[in-house]
Design a protein around this motif. Sequence first.
Motif, PDB file in Angstrom:
ATOM      1  N   ALA A   1       0.823  -1.209   0.000  1.00 37.66           N
ATOM      2  CA  ALA A   1       0.000   0.000   0.000  1.00 37.66           C
ATOM      3  C   ALA A   1       0.860   1.263   0.000  1.00 37.66           C
ATOM      4  N   PRO A   2       1.709   1.465  -1.044  1.00 41.04           N
ATOM      5  CA  PRO A   2       2.574   2.649  -1.076  1.00 41.04           C
ATOM      6  C   PRO A   2       1.757   3.911  -1.326  1.00 41.04           C
ATOM      7  N   LEU A   3       2.305   5.067  -0.951  1.00 35.53           N
ATOM      8  CA  LEU A   3       1.715   6.366  -1.231  1.00 35.53           C
ATOM      9  C   LEU A   3       2.527   7.004  -2.347  1.00 35.53           C
ATOM     10  N   GLU A   4       1.846   7.511  -3.382  1.00 33.26           N
ATOM     11  CA  GLU A   4       2.524   8.042  -4.556  1.00 33.26           C
ATOM     12  C   GLU A   4       2.298   9.542  -4.669  1.00 33.26           C
ATOM     13  N   TRP A   5       3.369  10.239  -5.101  1.00 35.90           N
ATOM     14  CA  TRP A   5       3.336  11.692  -5.168  1.00 35.90           C
ATOM     15  C   TRP A   5       3.983  12.146  -6.472  1.00 35.90           C
ATOM     16  N   ASP A   6       3.338  13.094  -7.149  1.00 40.65           N
ATOM     17  CA  ASP A   6       3.975  13.782  -8.267  1.00 40.65           C
ATOM     18  C   ASP A   6       4.964  14.788  -7.698  1.00 40.65           C
ATOM     19  N   TYR A   7       6.112  14.922  -8.369  1.00 38.26           N
ATOM     20  CA  TYR A   7       7.112  15.854  -7.861  1.00 38.26           C
ATOM     21  C   TYR A   7       7.672  16.710  -8.984  1.00 38.26           C
ATOM     22  N   THR A   8       8.187  17.858  -8.595  1.00 41.30           N
ATOM     23  CA  THR A   8       9.010  18.712  -9.443  1.00 41.30           C
ATOM     24  C   THR A   8      10.152  19.211  -8.570  1.00 41.30           C
ATOM     25  N   VAL A   9      11.369  19.221  -9.126  1.00 44.70           N
ATOM     26  CA  VAL A   9      12.528  19.597  -8.321  1.00 44.70           C
ATOM     27  C   VAL A   9      13.479  20.438  -9.170  1.00 44.70           C
ATOM     28  N   THR A  10      13.967  21.506  -8.595  1.00 42.89           N
ATOM     29  CA  THR A  10      14.956  22.368  -9.242  1.00 42.89           C
ATOM     30  C   THR A  10      16.089  22.633  -8.269  1.00 42.89           C
ATOM     31  N   ALA A  11      17.263  22.956  -8.804  1.00 49.85           N
ATOM     32  CA  ALA A  11      18.417  23.281  -7.971  1.00 49.85           C
ATOM     33  C   ALA A  11      19.183  24.416  -8.626  1.00 49.85           C
ATOM     34  N   GLU A  12      19.764  25.290  -7.823  1.00 51.33           N
ATOM     35  CA  GLU A  12      20.551  26.406  -8.345  1.00 51.33           C
ATOM     36  C   GLU A  12      21.562  26.843  -7.305  1.00 51.33           C
ATOM     37  N   PHE A  13      22.623  27.480  -7.815  1.00 51.27           N
ATOM     38  CA  PHE A  13      23.607  28.076  -6.927  1.00 51.27           C
ATOM     39  C   PHE A  13      23.072  29.412  -6.423  1.00 51.27           C
TER      40      PHE A  13
ATOM     41  N   THR B   1      14.765  23.080  -4.476  1.00 53.42           N
ATOM     42  CA  THR B   1      13.342  23.235  -4.150  1.00 53.42           C
ATOM     43  C   THR B   1      12.576  22.026  -4.672  1.00 53.42           C
ATOM     44  N   LEU B   2      11.840  21.402  -3.777  1.00 56.06           N
ATOM     45  CA  LEU B   2      11.056  20.215  -4.100  1.00 56.06           C
ATOM     46  C   LEU B   2       9.575  20.550  -3.961  1.00 56.06           C
ATOM     47  N   GLY B   3       8.797  20.216  -4.997  1.00 54.28           N
ATOM     48  CA  GLY B   3       7.354  20.362  -4.936  1.00 54.28           C
ATOM     49  C   GLY B   3       6.686  19.001  -4.989  1.00 54.28           C
ATOM     50  N   LEU B   4       5.720  18.759  -4.104  1.00 53.25           N
ATOM     51  CA  LEU B   4       5.033  17.467  -4.024  1.00 53.25           C
ATOM     52  C   LEU B   4       3.517  17.681  -4.006  1.00 53.25           C
ATOM     53  N   LYS B   5       2.812  16.770  -4.650  1.00 53.10           N
ATOM     54  CA  LYS B   5       1.356  16.734  -4.553  1.00 53.10           C
ATOM     55  C   LYS B   5       0.910  15.302  -4.789  1.00 53.10           C
ATOM     56  N   ALA B   6      -0.287  14.962  -4.357  1.00 52.77           N
ATOM     57  CA  ALA B   6      -0.804  13.609  -4.547  1.00 52.77           C
ATOM     58  C   ALA B   6      -0.831  13.289  -6.040  1.00 52.77           C
ATOM     59  N   LYS B   7      -0.420  12.071  -6.385  1.00 52.83           N
ATOM     60  CA  LYS B   7      -0.290  11.686  -7.792  1.00 52.83           C
ATOM     61  C   LYS B   7      -1.612  11.887  -8.544  1.00 52.83           C
ATOM     62  N   GLY B   8      -1.516  12.585  -9.694  1.00 51.30           N
ATOM     63  CA  GLY B   8      -2.667  12.759 -10.565  1.00 51.30           C
ATOM     64  C   GLY B   8      -3.696  13.742 -10.093  1.00 51.30           C
ATOM     65  N   SER B   9      -3.452  14.399  -8.950  1.00 56.27           N
ATOM     66  CA  SER B   9      -4.452  15.318  -8.410  1.00 56.27           C
ATOM     67  C   SER B   9      -4.294  16.699  -9.031  1.00 56.27           C
ATOM     68  N   SER B  10      -5.318  17.521  -8.881  1.00 57.33           N
ATOM     69  CA  SER B  10      -5.252  18.912  -9.334  1.00 57.33           C
ATOM     70  C   SER B  10      -4.802  19.837  -8.216  1.00 57.33           C
ATOM     71  N   ASP B  11      -4.361  19.268  -7.119  1.00 51.14           N
ATOM     72  CA  ASP B  11      -3.914  20.076  -5.985  1.00 51.14           C
ATOM     73  C   ASP B  11      -2.666  20.862  -6.376  1.00 51.14           C
ATOM     74  N   PRO B  12      -2.455  22.014  -5.768  1.00 50.44           N
ATOM     75  CA  PRO B  12      -1.201  22.732  -5.996  1.00 50.44           C
ATOM     76  C   PRO B  12      -0.050  21.989  -5.318  1.00 50.44           C
ATOM     77  N   TYR B  13       1.164  22.201  -5.835  1.00 50.07           N
ATOM     78  CA  TYR B  13       2.335  21.599  -5.213  1.00 50.07           C
ATOM     79  C   TYR B  13       2.584  22.218  -3.838  1.00 50.07           C
ATOM     80  N   THR B  14       3.024  21.391  -2.928  1.00 46.51           N
ATOM     81  CA  THR B  14       3.554  21.862  -1.648  1.00 46.51           C
ATOM     82  C   THR B  14       5.065  21.865  -1.766  1.00 46.51           C
ATOM     83  N   TYR B  15       5.694  23.033  -1.502  1.00 43.28           N
ATOM     84  CA  TYR B  15       7.125  23.174  -1.775  1.00 43.28           C
ATOM     85  C   TYR B  15       7.937  23.141  -0.482  1.00 43.28           C
ATOM     86  N   GLU B  16       9.097  22.494  -0.584  1.00 43.36           N
ATOM     87  CA  GLU B  16      10.101  22.499   0.479  1.00 43.36           C
ATOM     88  C   GLU B  16      11.425  22.915  -0.149  1.00 43.36           C
TER      89      GLU B  16
END
Length: 527
Positions: A25-37, A127-142
């Motif tokens: 029963a894994p939990l799946e999340w869509d992600y977006t990640v960026t990195a910069e100096f 910066t990492l953005g996560l949201k429930a897989k396939g949802s229309s929710d906005p990303y939560t960023y860390e």
Amino acid sequence: MLHRSISVTVLGLLGALFIGSATAAPLEWDYTVTAEFVTTTGATTFIGAGPGNNNGCELVSATDITWGACPSGPAGEGRSGIGVSASAQTGTLVANGAAQYANVYTHTNNVVALNFATLTSATISTTLGLKAKGSSDPYTYETFVYTIKFSETPNGSDPTACVVKGGDPCSDIWVLDGSVNRTVVMDGQEFTFSFFPEPAAIPLDPEICEAAGAEVGCIGFTTQENMVNAIPFMMNLTQVANVSGRVYAEGSDPANTQDDGNSVDAGMALAVSLLCTGPDYSAGPVDAAADGSFSFENVPAGADCAITTTPPAGYQAAYTQQGTTGASGAPGALDTSVAGSTAAQSIAISVPSDGSTGNLFALRAVTDMQSTTVCSPATAAEGATVSCTTTCTNTGSSTALQAFCAIPNAASLPGSPTPVCSAPADLPPNGTLSCTLSFTMAGNASITVVGGAGADNDSNGGGDAAAGNNASSAAVAPQVTTPTNPTNPSNPTPVPGLGGFALVVLAALMGLVVWRRPRLVAGGRMR
């Protein structure tokens, strides 16, 4: 030519620890990640100058940092640099599942003149953005901000003198002091995000650590000179939970199998450890608090774990209680089969997503019950009454729980007497219990009476009256009567006789008879 040594310092120390197989029963999340100096003043430093055009030309941007020969620009002949992939990476993260690519760092490792300034530190923001897989929710960023530190040393002209063998010119060294970790809360559930290089950094030889200005035991990797070295960084997401419980001495009267709180079941500040698989995770040993409570945080949810502690000297296990398992919040299995054990005790738990509480280690102080048995008389004739008493004493320094006293072989004695015994009780040190019986001596063979003691927390024999030093015995011997038999030469019957004076008188009488007999005969002739 310079030998460039790279020392990376980042927040956190767990790194790739949580890489493991996916749980049920894994939990799946869509992600977006960026990195910069980070380009603000002081975020990037060089030896001797910069960024600017002193001692060579240094350049800092969000995607590249370069240094060496002028003019400023990308890494190339006479210039070295580091870069990070500019485009955002997207995909799906499975909690407790496989790691995914986050971005790629490059180390363009070129020869730089000795008189040019070189990089000493840089700051990276991921910066990492996560949201429930396939949802229309906005990303939560860390956002994760960490620092990499460089230390460059000259290459020698002799390749065999390289710290990292096999390079020509010498390979450079990257030392990692840790990897980025962050605890995040999503939909009320707690997760740990980890960011780490792939392949994973390895322990480096002591001389390599020393060349990098790091302590012995450092971890990292090496990069080849005159090459563009690509270093992928990975990330994974681990759902985490807390595992907690208590270690205590069972003090209820009568003893039970529940935690009655510190005022009754006094806590014990013992060391407790946690070891998990699927994914691998370990923690401790940690010392339980004065009330016996312990807690492990950030344990991977779904992992199969063993919580372990060892009874100290003078104590043994009473029972263990598995904590909450996620099944309607109820505690798991109670194990009383461990009672009496002084070995390490373990509670197995598959960690629920909301954690596991109430994992209990119940111990009890050990004591020592011993018995003595006495019979009176010790020698008895057939038909005589024999009385026996077994006395059972707590010779230990703690209360004997449900101590008892018994005569186990009573049924095999003549007449199968029923012993009269003290009722089982919690017996203080030096306290005694007793058991008595009587029987009629029968036959001409010795009769042995066996006594025994025991207690729930007896250290030598436990609750078995015949085990350890619990048992005692007394033998009653048959009485032997000496026969009076005149036909037995070995035991003749004495014949009555005369004393010495009587013998003298008898001899005198016999002499008188003999003296008178001739005179009587002579007198007859005269007639």
